[in-house]
Motif scaffolding. Structure first.
Motif, mmCIF file in Angstrom:
data_model
loop_
_atom_site.group_PDB
_atom_site.id
_atom_site.type_symbol
_atom_site.label_atom_id
_atom_site.label_comp_id
_atom_site.label_asym_id
_atom_site.label_seq_id
_atom_site.Cartn_x
_atom_site.Cartn_y
_atom_site.Cartn_z
ATOM 1 N N THR A 1 69.817 -15.719 36.064
ATOM 2 C CA THR A 1 70.506 -15.742 37.359
ATOM 3 C C THR A 1 70.052 -14.623 38.281
ATOM 4 O OG1 THR A 1 72.182 -14.364 36.348
ATOM 5 C CG2 THR A 1 72.579 -16.734 36.354
ATOM 6 N N ASP A 2 69.388 -13.608 37.710
ATOM 7 C CA ASP A 2 69.047 -12.437 38.493
ATOM 8 C C ASP A 2 67.806 -12.670 39.330
ATOM 9 O OD1 ASP A 2 69.233 -9.896 39.243
ATOM 10 O OD2 ASP A 2 69.801 -9.216 37.244
ATOM 11 N N PRO A 3 67.832 -12.299 40.623
ATOM 12 C CA PRO A 3 66.635 -12.527 41.439
ATOM 13 C C PRO A 3 65.460 -11.648 40.991
ATOM 14 C CG PRO A 3 68.264 -11.222 42.621
ATOM 15 C CD PRO A 3 68.921 -11.687 41.371
ATOM 16 N N ASN A 4 65.768 -10.435 40.526
ATOM 17 C CA ASN A 4 64.673 -9.519 40.184
ATOM 18 C C ASN A 4 65.035 -8.795 38.884
ATOM 19 O OD1 ASN A 4 62.412 -8.012 40.296
ATOM 20 N ND2 ASN A 4 62.963 -6.850 42.120
ATOM 21 N N PRO A 5 65.052 -9.522 37.757
ATOM 22 C CA PRO A 5 65.590 -8.918 36.538
ATOM 23 C C PRO A 5 64.663 -7.842 36.001
ATOM 24 C CG PRO A 5 64.598 -11.031 36.033
ATOM 25 C CD PRO A 5 64.504 -10.860 37.517
ATOM 26 N N CYS A 6 65.229 -6.924 35.250
ATOM 27 C CA CYS A 6 64.441 -5.850 34.665
ATOM 28 C C CYS A 6 63.669 -6.422 33.473
ATOM 29 C CB CYS A 6 65.364 -4.737 34.193
ATOM 30 S SG CYS A 6 64.489 -3.404 33.422
ATOM 31 N N PRO A 7 62.334 -6.283 33.463
ATOM 32 C CA PRO A 7 61.551 -6.924 32.394
ATOM 33 C C PRO A 7 61.867 -6.345 31.011
ATOM 34 C CG PRO A 7 60.157 -5.537 33.766
ATOM 35 C CD PRO A 7 61.488 -5.574 34.419
ATOM 36 N N GLU A 8 62.588 -5.232 30.974
ATOM 37 C CA GLU A 8 62.881 -4.620 29.679
ATOM 38 C C GLU A 8 63.632 -5.589 28.776
ATOM 39 O OE1 GLU A 8 65.094 -0.679 27.846
ATOM 40 O OE2 GLU A 8 65.659 -1.406 29.815
ATOM 41 N N ALA A 9 64.566 -6.326 29.409
ATOM 42 C CA ALA A 9 65.417 -7.218 28.623
ATOM 43 C C ALA A 9 64.581 -8.234 27.859
ATOM 44 C CB ALA A 9 66.395 -7.929 29.547
ATOM 45 N N THR A 10 63.471 -8.691 28.461
ATOM 46 C CA THR A 10 62.692 -9.750 27.818
ATOM 47 C C THR A 10 61.398 -9.206 27.214
ATOM 48 O OG1 THR A 10 61.664 -10.161 29.940
ATOM 49 C CG2 THR A 10 63.561 -11.507 29.391
ATOM 50 N N ALA A 11 61.233 -7.871 27.223
ATOM 51 C CA ALA A 11 59.977 -7.315 26.728
ATOM 52 C C ALA A 11 59.884 -7.430 25.213
ATOM 53 C CB ALA A 11 59.868 -5.857 27.135
ATOM 54 N N GLY A 12 58.640 -7.524 24.727
ATOM 55 C CA GLY A 12 58.436 -7.576 23.281
ATOM 56 C C GLY A 12 58.616 -6.204 22.657
ATOM 57 N N PHE A 13 58.622 -6.200 21.323
ATOM 58 C CA PHE A 13 58.852 -4.955 20.597
ATOM 59 C C PHE A 13 57.765 -3.921 20.919
ATOM 60 C CE2 PHE A 13 58.001 -2.397 16.753
ATOM 61 C CZ PHE A 13 59.190 -1.690 16.709
ATOM 62 N N LEU A 14 56.510 -4.364 20.868
ATOM 63 C CA LEU A 14 55.400 -3.443 21.138
ATOM 64 C C LEU A 14 55.505 -2.889 22.556
ATOM 65 C CD1 LEU A 14 51.959 -4.689 19.844
ATOM 66 C CD2 LEU A 14 53.028 -2.462 19.554
ATOM 67 N N SER A 15 55.818 -3.799 23.459
ATOM 68 C CA SER A 15 55.940 -3.419 24.858
ATOM 69 C C SER A 15 57.068 -2.400 25.018
ATOM 70 C CB SER A 15 56.225 -4.667 25.677
ATOM 71 O OG SER A 15 56.580 -4.330 26.968
ATOM 72 N N LYS A 16 58.141 -2.599 24.236
ATOM 73 C CA LYS A 16 59.267 -1.675 24.351
ATOM 74 C C LYS A 16 58.919 -0.300 23.802
ATOM 75 C CE LYS A 16 63.393 -4.476 24.671
ATOM 76 N NZ LYS A 16 64.188 -5.412 23.903
ATOM 77 N N ILE A 17 58.246 -0.254 22.620
ATOM 78 C CA ILE A 17 58.042 1.082 22.070
ATOM 79 C C ILE A 17 56.997 1.868 22.853
ATOM 80 C CG2 ILE A 17 58.839 0.618 19.694
ATOM 81 C CD1 ILE A 17 55.945 0.523 18.837
ATOM 82 N N THR A 18 56.100 1.166 23.548
ATOM 83 C CA THR A 18 55.100 1.918 24.323
ATOM 84 C C THR A 18 55.474 1.927 25.806
ATOM 85 O OG1 THR A 18 53.833 -0.094 24.621
ATOM 86 C CG2 THR A 18 53.210 1.324 22.778
ATOM 87 N N PHE A 19 56.643 1.344 26.168
ATOM 88 C CA PHE A 19 57.105 1.239 27.560
ATOM 89 C C PHE A 19 56.079 0.490 28.414
ATOM 90 C CE2 PHE A 19 59.180 4.927 25.758
ATOM 91 C CZ PHE A 19 60.507 4.659 26.054
ATOM 92 N N TRP A 20 55.395 -0.473 27.785
ATOM 93 C CA TRP A 20 54.371 -1.218 28.508
ATOM 94 C C TRP A 20 54.977 -2.054 29.627
ATOM 95 C CZ3 TRP A 20 49.335 -0.579 28.609
ATOM 96 C CH2 TRP A 20 48.560 -1.545 29.246
#
Length: 1522
Positions: A214-233
């Motif tokens: 529903t969000d027009p500009n959601p924060c990609p963190e919520a849908t980021a993968g594990f690797l992406s999260k630990i390296t803040f990619w």
């Protein structure tokens, strides 16, 4: 190596379990195993491969699964559809299970295999099934990417690489594959694991039914993968966007739901309410009598604990971060141990190289792991900090809407806003470092333990030096209080800047500010000196330790291992020791903040039930029975024995003189006062119009609708009734014009009418009107009474309670209530009160007479008036004196009666208009408004985009002093050189150990080492010292320039710039220049030189390293540019979105009684939450950008460690252990420096912006000089007081229309001139021109033959006197307010007070002339403040007096006093009066009528009336002509 710890029995067990005897019996000699393993390329025994390497991942997964499954059960995010990715993962999982069990069945088929061949495939197969189950379970719970499985597959992969290599080696050495099936299944297994690992790096689609969509500009963190999260990619997209073009607010991601105020504030408030309930329960146990007695002491002793509430609300999330910190602390100490092994590897010449490479890689991996863990710890801490801030701001906002008036008095608006800005910020800063409280001691203990092992007791020499440093760092600042005092004073100065200019008082106030500033700088200096000393002492830690170590015992030999491992441990120690004092001091500050917030949240709240709203009796809409009210529980009651019954639909007027409790009565009906006894009930909804209109910073329409839906027809009729239609035509955007803070671009009358329109539109049952007609002109107030309030107005049929000073309306009201000293003295209809012949009627008769005289025989009036004030005076001076109503109604009341016969209707109203100047100003400010809003937007957006210009740095360098800047850099360079020298000498010294020439050179080695160390210390001390001096000098210079410029800035600047924006320059930006910038510069220079020297040292010891530097440097610069561009813009967006929180908050506090009256409480809370969330939206990416940067930069640092290690191994034959130790220990410390260097570059850019902003406001256009030496008028000028205008025209600002057009007139000395005209005719502009607050656009003004445009502003302004419309007082003594330059004697001051009728009031005060006036003079009534302004005028006693008639909040009697004083005391002066009440100027020499900026009529009042022109029309409206 690993076998040494095995006991023989265990070994036998292992051998049986693995079936080792079936292999090479020679391997049973363990030493041989080891020798084989270490000296060739290693290969692990099959037993180890089959047991440990196969079970690690199984143990991990089975251990984690229960907790993980439990967590998944609790958090459901919707389920994910079966995707191709998911199918593949599941298929591979099942295949892996089949492969493992193929092995198991094959073993069963073979029979007679050792147990391990059964156990391992069985366990592995079951684990693969579990993994497959988790893949599906996660899909059903909506997990898009799984960390648990990622780590599992990674472990599988790592553990499988050893057998992968081992099987190939075996096959190649034996020439064939012995166990074909197991060989095949293993490689099949290996390829499957690789596939699973790769698939695991990809993300699933978002789950169905999730709120992300529903969000027009959601924060990609919520849908980021594990690797992406630990390296803040996931943050990279924003970094790239920010690099390409400056970020704007629309580019920011929405805030994660869990961080929003909607979630956070209730969480904290629930815990706080529990605490309060606990406390109340504890107090409730004592008997009621005791409670009475103990109340005051109890209050202090027992408050619910805000700390506990905070911990309960945010502790659990914070603890996760603490867990990370613990891990990181432990890993920190692995690298020095690896360094030790590396150095001993270099020493031992016969060890194979693979061991060295392994060590280098291990160093890299531990450093990498440490980086990831540390940044996740920070992420948790910062997010907690952010949440705490949201919650605290929300809690304070909600509380501020409901605290009692007594509580509100105990803290000024500024202090409450401080709670929100400063204190909430302190909590946020503390949470980020709070873990250091336990982590620092832990790190210190571990470091000491390892150091003890290396150096023995000599450690304590170094530690002693470190401990001596702690008090230096703990020296913390009293400077805050000076800063608060300075900001408070600046705030007042800016609020009253117009008055300062009119009175030419700028210099006196400038000195006051500079005096406080001086104190501030002294404290800054102290801190800087101590800082410089402590940096010096740091350098001597290693020095003392090694010197003691070598000299204590001859056997102690300083070799490379000892020296460099110790140094790397000392480097680890340095951080916690530096941080600890900071954390403790910020803990102290936070505990102060905690107390303040706790006190505020524990304040009494208004009792929502003090006014009964469910009044069902039909007859009366408002009833008060035996009411006794007070402002605060401990204060004396203000209203006594109030009995009021207001019938449904009637109009009640409340009259009484200043301070008799009229407004208090309204407050009591609103429930804003403490009810001591009695009953109050109000039936139905309430609309409230306060005495001082409260206007929001929103469009005009929003101010009127106030949250109600828009209905055009109703809206237009409201505008019509409130006489707002003509105003809308003048405003630039009509009703969509944005109104500035506090309604700055509306005149007083317009504000009051908007306030009335809001009430009317709200369509309530009961209307409480607190003197709404005081600020509008006579004809307007008549219009409003007739069309809105009166018996035929829009509100007929509603219940209205009208507090008024205007007597003309009284005959038309249903009932009149007369108040004296907080009691009801009489009540009844107009006729009844006349018949009762009480004080009220007595009053009218007195007045009628006097008024008739005043109109008929203007000449005689003087004696008459002279007799009058003295008897009216005695009772008046105390303002709330008990003389009954005589004062109040005196004047216009009876003018009525004399006219009524002739006119039938009573059109005369006592009208006051508060904002003459701004009324004119603001019909102008129309054009002003649109550009200004644009301007404001531009200022927010281009809050300077892009890179900070080099010019700004140059400005700062100039402020510091160019020569000094060069010296500082040179000193830093020398200090780094000394540091490198020290360490190179150390590495030489450690090489003595290799050549065994240790003993003979000790003295010389220690001596030179000490000399170098000492030189470095002295240099760094001098460097930080000069830097501090330079910075403080710059801060002083920049502040003085800003202050001087602001005092010289023309008034128009202050009209178009919100005060908050200027205050921001004085508080936030000056603070940055004082404190943040110097420490940033210090850190920047420090880290820059450390990084530089590191590279130099590594290159000189292993030259091949130079090859790697280039690519690493390229990556570094690349990352740094991305980061700086994005982070800078995020910082700006964050600071732009911060001020609306505070301005909305202070607006709310000032208007909270209006908000409560209209029941808009929750809407405002929502608005505040939205503003906070908007601010956090730019703060959150700011935190993440730091983590993103940290991970990347530290990766580069870790690569430097890796390459330093690898090159040391490759060149080990040519390198001495000392050099390796030197280069690797430098490399280990570089990670931190590189990270800090980028951070500091960016901080420097962000902070230097403060210089840019201060500079911008130090260079705004200034007004004419204060004094022109060669054009000084004679001292006694003006002698006569003749004033001439020749073809005079003026406009407010460039590009606006003329306000006065071609005015030509002559006024002789001693004449009394009345200036009249409709709103916006240019009346106030005339007076502003005399003071040159507006400069001529054409023509000139001469006073006694001196052209005023040629002389200095102070020379001009000090020779004129004005009694301005709005009385402005400054906090300080009464004497300072009257005579800031102390020119006059006490006697003269008392005389002035006597003439201004304040003598009695002041002499009754204990402090007499030293009576403290609070901020804005709040502790005097408005009437008293006006009299203080009169006293100022009497003191100055110049030949020309300008009276901007200021009768806004003055009862008629005070007004009379002022008029009579002016007539007697200024008899021979030229007087210009801008009149709103014509009767005051009917006896003047001449009257000037202005219309649209031109002179319409100019003659004696009698002639003008007989001419029947504009003046006649106005006089007729006011009932002064037939």
């Amino acid at each position: 190596m690993f076998t040494k710890s095995f006991s023989l029995r265990k070994l036998v067990g292992v051998i049986k379990f693995c079936g080792l005897w079936r292999w090479d019996s020679s391997l049973c000699s363990l030493d041989k195993v080891l020798a084989l393993w270490v000296f060739h390329w290693p290969d692990l025994p099959e037993c180890f491969q089959l047991s440990v390497l196969s079970w690690v991942q199984c143990i991990y997964l089975w251990a984690v699964s229960p907790i993980y499954i439990f967590c998944l059960k609790k958090n459901k995010k919707g389920y994910i559809m079966m995707s191709l990715l998911n199918r593949f993962k599941t298929a591979f999982g099942l295949l892996l299970w089949i492969v493992c069990w193929t092995d198991l069945f094959y073993t069963l088929h073979e029979g007679k295999q050792p147990p391990i061949y059964y156990v391992t495939p069985l366990v592995l197969g079951m684990t693969m099934l579990l993994a497959t189950f988790l893949i599906q379970f996660e899909r059903l719970r909506g997990v898009q990417s799984s960390g648990v499985l990622f780590i599992f597959w990674l472990l599988c992969l790592l553990c499988a690489t050893v057998p992968f290599r081992s099987k190939i080696l075996q096959a190649s050495s034996q020439g064939e594959v012995t166990d074909k099936l197991r060989f095949t299944t293993f490689y099949f297994y290996f390829s499957m694991v690789v596939c699973e690992f790769i698939l695991c790096c990809f993300n699933e689609k978002p789950p169905l039914f999730s709120n992300v969509v529903t969000d027009p500009n959601p924060c990609p963190e919520a849908t980021a993968g594990f690797l992406s999260k630990i390296t803040f990619w996931w943050f990279t997209s924003m970094a790239v966007k920010g690099y390409k073009m400056p970020l704007e607010a629309k580019d920011l991601w929405s805030l994660n739901k869990r961080d929003s105020s909607k979630v956070m504030v209730p969480r904290l408030l629930n815990e706080w309410e529990k605490e309060e309930a606990k406390e109340a329960k504890g107090e409730g146990e004592s008997s009621p009598e005791e409670v009475e007695v103990l109340l005051s002491s109890k209050k202090v002793a027992h408050q619910p604990s805000f700390l506990r509430a905070l911990i309960k609300a945010f502790g659990p999330y914070f603890l996760i971060g603490s867990g990370y910190k613990l891990l990181q602390d432990i890993i920190t100490f692995v690298n020095p141990q690896l360094l030790k092994m590396l150095i001993s590897f270099i020493k031992a010449k016969d060890v194979p190289n693979w061991w060295g490479y392994t060590l280098a890689c291990l160093m890299f991996f531990t450093a990498l792991l440490q980086t990831l863990i540390l940044h996740h710890h920070f992420q948790y801490c910062f997010v907690t900090g952010m949440n705490v801030r949201s919650a605290v701001i929300g809690a304070i906002y909600r509380k501020a809407l409901v605290i009692t008036n007594a509580a509100k008095r105990s803290s000024t608006v500024g202090e409450i806003v401080n709670l929100m800005s400063v204190d909430a910020q302190r909590f946020m800063d503390l949470t980020t470092f709070l873990n250091m409280l336990w982590s620092a001691p832990l790190q210190i203990m571990l470091a000491l333990y390892f150091l003890w092992q290396i150096l023995g007791p000599s450690v304590f020499a170094g530690v002693a030096v470190m401990i001596l440093l702690i008090p230096f760092n703990a020296f913390i600042v009293e400077q805050m209080q000076h800063k608060d005092a300075r900001i408070k004073l600046m705030n007042e100065i800016l609020n009253g800047i117009k008055v300062l200019k009119l009175y030419a008082w700028e210099n006196s106030f400038k000195q006051k500010v500079l005096a406080i500033r001086q104190k501030e700088l002294i404290v800054l200096r102290k801190t800087a000196y101590l800082g410089a000393l402590s940096t010096m002492a740091w350098t001597s830690v290693a020095l003392t330790t090694f010197a003691v170590y070598v000299t204590v015992d001859k056997k102690n030999i300083l070799d490379a291992e000892t020296a460099f491992v110790s140094i790397s441990l000392f480097n680890i120690l340095r951080f916690p020791l530096n941080m600890l004092p900071q954390v403790i001091s910020s803990l102290v500050q936070a505990s102060v903040s905690l107390k303040r917030v706790q006190n505020f949240l524990s304040h009494d709240e208004l009792d929502p039930d003090s006014v009964n709203r469910n009044n069902t009796s039909t007859e009366f809409a408002v009833t008060v029975v035996n009411g006794k009210f007070t402002w605060g529980k401990d204060d004396a009651p203000v209203l006594h024995n109030i009995n009021v019954m207001v019938p449904q639909g009637s109009l009640l007027a409340v009259v009484g003189h200043v301070g008799c409790g009229k407004s208090s009565l309204i407050s009591a009906l609103l429930g804003d006062m403490e009810k001591v006894e009695g009953e109050v009930s109000v039936r139905g909804s309430v609309a409230y119009v306060p005495q001082q209109a409260w206007i929001q910073n929103a469009t005009l329409r929003d101010n009127i609708l106030f949250g109600n839906p828009y209905n055009e027809q109703k809206y237009n009729s409201v505008l019509e009734a409130c006489a707002l239609t003509p105003d809308l035509q003048v405003l630039p955007g009509g009703d969509m014009t944005e109104i500035g803070e506090k309604g700055i671009n509306l005149s007083g009358g317009q504000r009051q009418r908007v306030s009335l329109a809001r009430a009317l539109y709200n369509d309530a049952d009961v209307y409480l009107l607190d003197d709404p007609l005081s600020a509008v002109d006579a004809h307007v107030s008549k219009h409003i009474f007739d069309n809105l309030i009166g018996p035929e107005g829009a509100l007929k049929g509603k219940t209205r309670i009208l507090v008024t000073h205007g007597i003309s309306f009284l005959p038309q009201v249903d009932n009149i209530m007369v108040m004296v000293d907080g009691r009801v003295s009489e009540m009844g209809s107009y006729q009844d009160l006349l018949k009762q012949n009480g004080a009220f009627a007595e009053f009218l008769r007195n007045y009628a007479l006097e008024d008739i005289i005043e109109e008929d025989e203007a000449d005689e009036i003087i004696e008459d008036d002279e007799l009058f004030p003295d008897d009216a005076l005695s009772n008046h001076t105390d303002m709330v004196d008990s003389e009954p109503m005589i004062n109040e109604a005196k004047r216009s009341f009876i003018r009525q009666m004399s006219i009524m016969s002739a006119d039938g209707e009573n059109p005369r109203s006592r009208s006051v208009r508060r904002h003459g100047c701004s009324q004119r100003k603001h019909s102008e400010s129309q054009d002003k408004k649109k550009p200004r809003e644009m301007e404001k937007l531009i200022q927010a957006e281009t809050a300077e985009t892009g890179q900070v210009k080099g010019k700004v740095y140059l400005e700062y360098v100039k402020a510091v002093g160019p020569l000094l800047s060069v010296v500082i850099c040179f000193l830093y360079g020398c200090q780094s050189a000394a540091a490198i020298g020290t360490n190179i000498w150390l590495s030489e010294w450690t090489n003595d150990a290799v050549t065994n020439s240790t003993t003979e050179n000790v003295q010389m080695r220690v001596g030179v080492y000490a000399a170098l160390g000492f030189a470095q210390g002295i240099l760094i001390m001098i460097a930080s010292f000069t830097l501090a001096m330079g910075n403080i000098g710059a801060a002083k210079k920049l502040h003085v320039n800003l202050l001087t410029n602001k005092f010289h800035t023309p008034q128009s600047f202050f009209d178009t710039t919100p005060i908050g924006r200027i205050i921001n320059r004085f508080s936030k930006d000056i603070y940055v220049i004082d404190e943040a910038l110097p420490s940033t510069v210090l850190m920047f220079l420090g880290t820059f030189f450390v990084s530089l020297s590191t590279i130099l040292v590594i290159v000189s010891s292993t030259p091949i390293f130079a090859v790697v530097i280039v690519p690493l440097a390229v990556i570094y610069v690349f990352v740094q540019r991305f980061y700086v561009a994005t982070s800078r813009q995020l910082k700006r967006l964050e600071s732009v979105s911060r001020s609306p929180i505070y301005s909305h908050f202070s607006e709310t506090i000032t208007g909270c009684s209006v908000i409560r009256a209209y029941g808009r409480h929750s809407a405002f809370v929502l608005m505040s939450d939205m503003k906070v969330d908007e601010n956090q939206k730019s703060y959150y990416p700011g935190i993440v950008s730091n983590r993103w940067l940290g991970v990347r930069i530290e990766f580069i640092g870790n690569c430097i460690v890796l390459f330093a290690g690898l090159f040391a191994v490759t060149g080990k034959d040519s390198l001495s252990p000392g050099l390796v130790g030197l280069s690797v220990s430098y490399a280990l410390q570089v990670t931190m420096s590189l990270n800090w260097m980028v951070r500091m570059t960016s901080e420097l850019e962000n902070n230097i912006v403060a210089v840019e902003r201060v500079k911008e406001y130090s260079e705004t256009k200034t007004e004419a000089p204060w004094e022109v030496e060669d054009k000084k008028p004679p001292l006694e000028w003006p002698m006569q007081g003749n004033v001439e205008f020749n073809d005079y025209s003026v406009r407010y600002r460039e590009g606006l229309d003329l306000v006065l057009k071609d005015i030509t007139l002559k006024v002789k000395g001693g004449e009394k001139i009345g200036i009249v005209g409709r709103t916006g005719a240019g009346k106030s502009s005339m007076t502003l021109c005399l003071f040159r607050l507006l400069e001529a656009a054409g023509g000139e003004i001469t006073i006694d033959n001196v052209k005023i445009s040629e002389i200095g502003l102070h020379d001009l302004r000090s020779k004129l006197t004005i009694i301005p419309q709005e009385p402005v007082l400054f906090s300080g003594t009464l004497r300072m307010n009257l005579d800031p330059f102390e020119k006059y004697s006490d006697e003269e001051v008392w005389k002035a007070l006597e003439h201004s009728h304040l003598h009695k009031f002041v002499s009754n005060q204990a402090a007499k002339l030293d009576l403290e006036c609070s901020e804005g003079g709040e502790n005097l009534s408005v009437g008293q403040r006006q009299l203080v302004c009169l006293a100022r005028a009497l003191l100055r006693k110049t030949r020309i007096l300008i009276l901007d008639e200021a009768t806004a909040a003055i009862d008629l009697e005070t007004d009379d006093l002022i008029q009579s004083t002016i007539r007697t005391q200024f008899e021979d002066c030229t007087v210009f009066t801008i009149a709103h009440r014509l009767n005051t100027i009917m006896d003047y020499t001449r009257v000037l009528v202005l219309d649209k900026g031109r002179i319409a009529e100019f003659d004696t009042p009698t002639n003008l009336i007989s001419k029947r022109g504009i003046f006649y029309g106005m006089a007729k409206d006011a009932g002064l002509a037939q």
